[in-house]
Enzyme design. Structure first.
Site, PDB file in Angstrom:
ATOM      1  CE  LYS A 296      -2.093  -1.156   3.848  1.00 57.00           C
ATOM      2  NZ  LYS A 296      -1.355  -2.421   4.132  1.00 57.00           N
TER       3      LYS A 296
ATOM      4  NE  ARG B 254      -4.555   0.040   9.356  1.00 65.14           N
ATOM      5  CZ  ARG B 254      -3.346  -0.459   9.154  1.00 65.14           C
ATOM      6  NH1 ARG B 254      -3.081  -1.679   9.512  1.00 65.14           N
ATOM      7  NH2 ARG B 254      -2.420   0.267   8.632  1.00 65.14           N
TER       8      ARG B 254
ATOM      9  NE  ARG C 277       7.992  -2.741   6.013  1.00 61.07           N
ATOM     10  CZ  ARG C 277       6.676  -2.609   6.166  1.00 61.07           C
ATOM     11  NH1 ARG C 277       5.982  -1.903   5.288  1.00 61.07           N
ATOM     12  NH2 ARG C 277       6.070  -3.203   7.155  1.00 61.07           N
TER      13      ARG C 277
ATOM     14  NE  ARG D 128       6.625  -0.664   9.772  1.00 61.50           N
ATOM     15  CZ  ARG D 128       5.492  -0.548   9.093  1.00 61.50           C
ATOM     16  NH1 ARG D 128       5.455   0.146   7.975  1.00 61.50           N
ATOM     17  NH2 ARG D 128       4.390  -1.123   9.538  1.00 61.50           N
TER      18      ARG D 128
ATOM     19  NE  ARG E  40       2.067  -5.090  10.967  1.00 64.36           N
ATOM     20  CZ  ARG E  40       3.079  -4.721  10.188  1.00 64.36           C
ATOM     21  NH1 ARG E  40       4.301  -5.191  10.420  1.00 64.36           N
ATOM     22  NH2 ARG E  40       2.876  -3.895   9.206  1.00 64.36           N
TER      23      ARG E  40
END
Ligand code: AP5
Length: 220
Positions: A13, A87, A126, A159, A170
């Site tokens: 996203k 969300r 990431r 992160r 998650r």
């Protein structure tokens, strides 16, 4: 044109939102980025939010809605790409009310579909720039110089919530609390477009632009 970019954690996203915002001249509102800014600045809101983010849970609705209301009050000229918002059912309803007050609406919901195993692999790779927000991936989208941001030269970081157990939490939270938001928009008759996100970034980008450029595409 106000758009929701929807999908599980790590679906792309942020990556696609930034590219679409440039392409169509839209603002991008990422609640995740707003929260991480607040955490970095150690504001009371950031300290509260961090307790939830670090363990992969959603931040309470009233915190998120405060942030979004503040943003919509000052931005949104040509249109907004909502990334990571709404969300929950409370958030989709609140966005409708806020939109009604300012005479706007959601024109399309773009859903990025990506398998859980691809997501776990992506998150492990990431790296993000804490200074300018650019996002890389050591496997799929590496920076020119390892560990350095191409845009501003800052040192890249991982992160905290990309650790595998937190990513799996998650994903579970997404299925339980966030995926049902799609039904809210389906029932409201909002244009819904599913795009396969398990393809290279450029192909996903091309597919999203095609969907958004087709004025009368059928609702799925
Ligand atoms: P947030 O930051 O919004 O996290 P998320 O939705 O879990 O999404 P991510 O940012 O992890 O991933 P993404 O889909 O943007 O993918 P990206 O482009 O980075 O939220 C974090 C936390 O904040 C939440 O857990 C929650 O606690 C809280 N929060 C935020 N909003 C909230 C709300 N509204 N309500 C309540 N709580 C909220 O890509 C991922 C990686 O894959 C990158 O390395 C990228 O380079 C790579 N990649 C991207 N596309 C591809 C591709 N096509 N192929 C290969 N690799 C790719």
């Amino acid at each position: 044109m106000d758009i929701i970019l929807f999908g599980p954690p790590g679906a792309g996203k942020g990556t696609q939102g930034a590219l679409l915002a440039d392409h169509f001249g839209l603002q991008r509102l990422s609640t995740g980025d707003l929260l991480r800014d607040a955490v970095r600045q150690a504001t009371p809101l950031g300290l509260e939010a961090r307790r939830f983010m670090d363990v992969g849970e959603l931040v309470p609705d009233q915190v998120i809605l405060g942030l979004v209301r503040e943003y919509l009050g000052g931005e949104g000229g040509a249109g907004v790409i909502f990334d990571g918002f709404p969300r929950t059912d409370a958030q989709d309803r609140a966005l409708d009310w806020a939109h009604a007050e300012i005479g706007r609406r959601i024109d399309a919901v773009l859903v990025l579909d990506v398998s859980d195993e691809s997501i776990v692999q992506r998150m492990a790779g990431r790296r993000s720039c804490p200074a300018c927000g650019a996002v890389y991936n050591v496997h799929f989208e590496p920076p020119g110089i390892a560990g350095r941001c191409d845009r501003c030269g800052s040192e890249l970081v991982s992160r905290v919530d990309d650790e595998e157990a937190t990513v799996r939490r998650r994903l579970a939270v997404y299925q339980a609390q966030t995926a049902p938001v799609i039904d809210y928009y389906r029932l409201a008759g909002t244009r819904l477009e599913h795009v396969p996100g398990d393809q290279p970034v450029e192909q996903v980008q091309k597919a999203l632009i095609e969907r958004l450029s087709t004025a009368s595409a059928p609702t799925q």
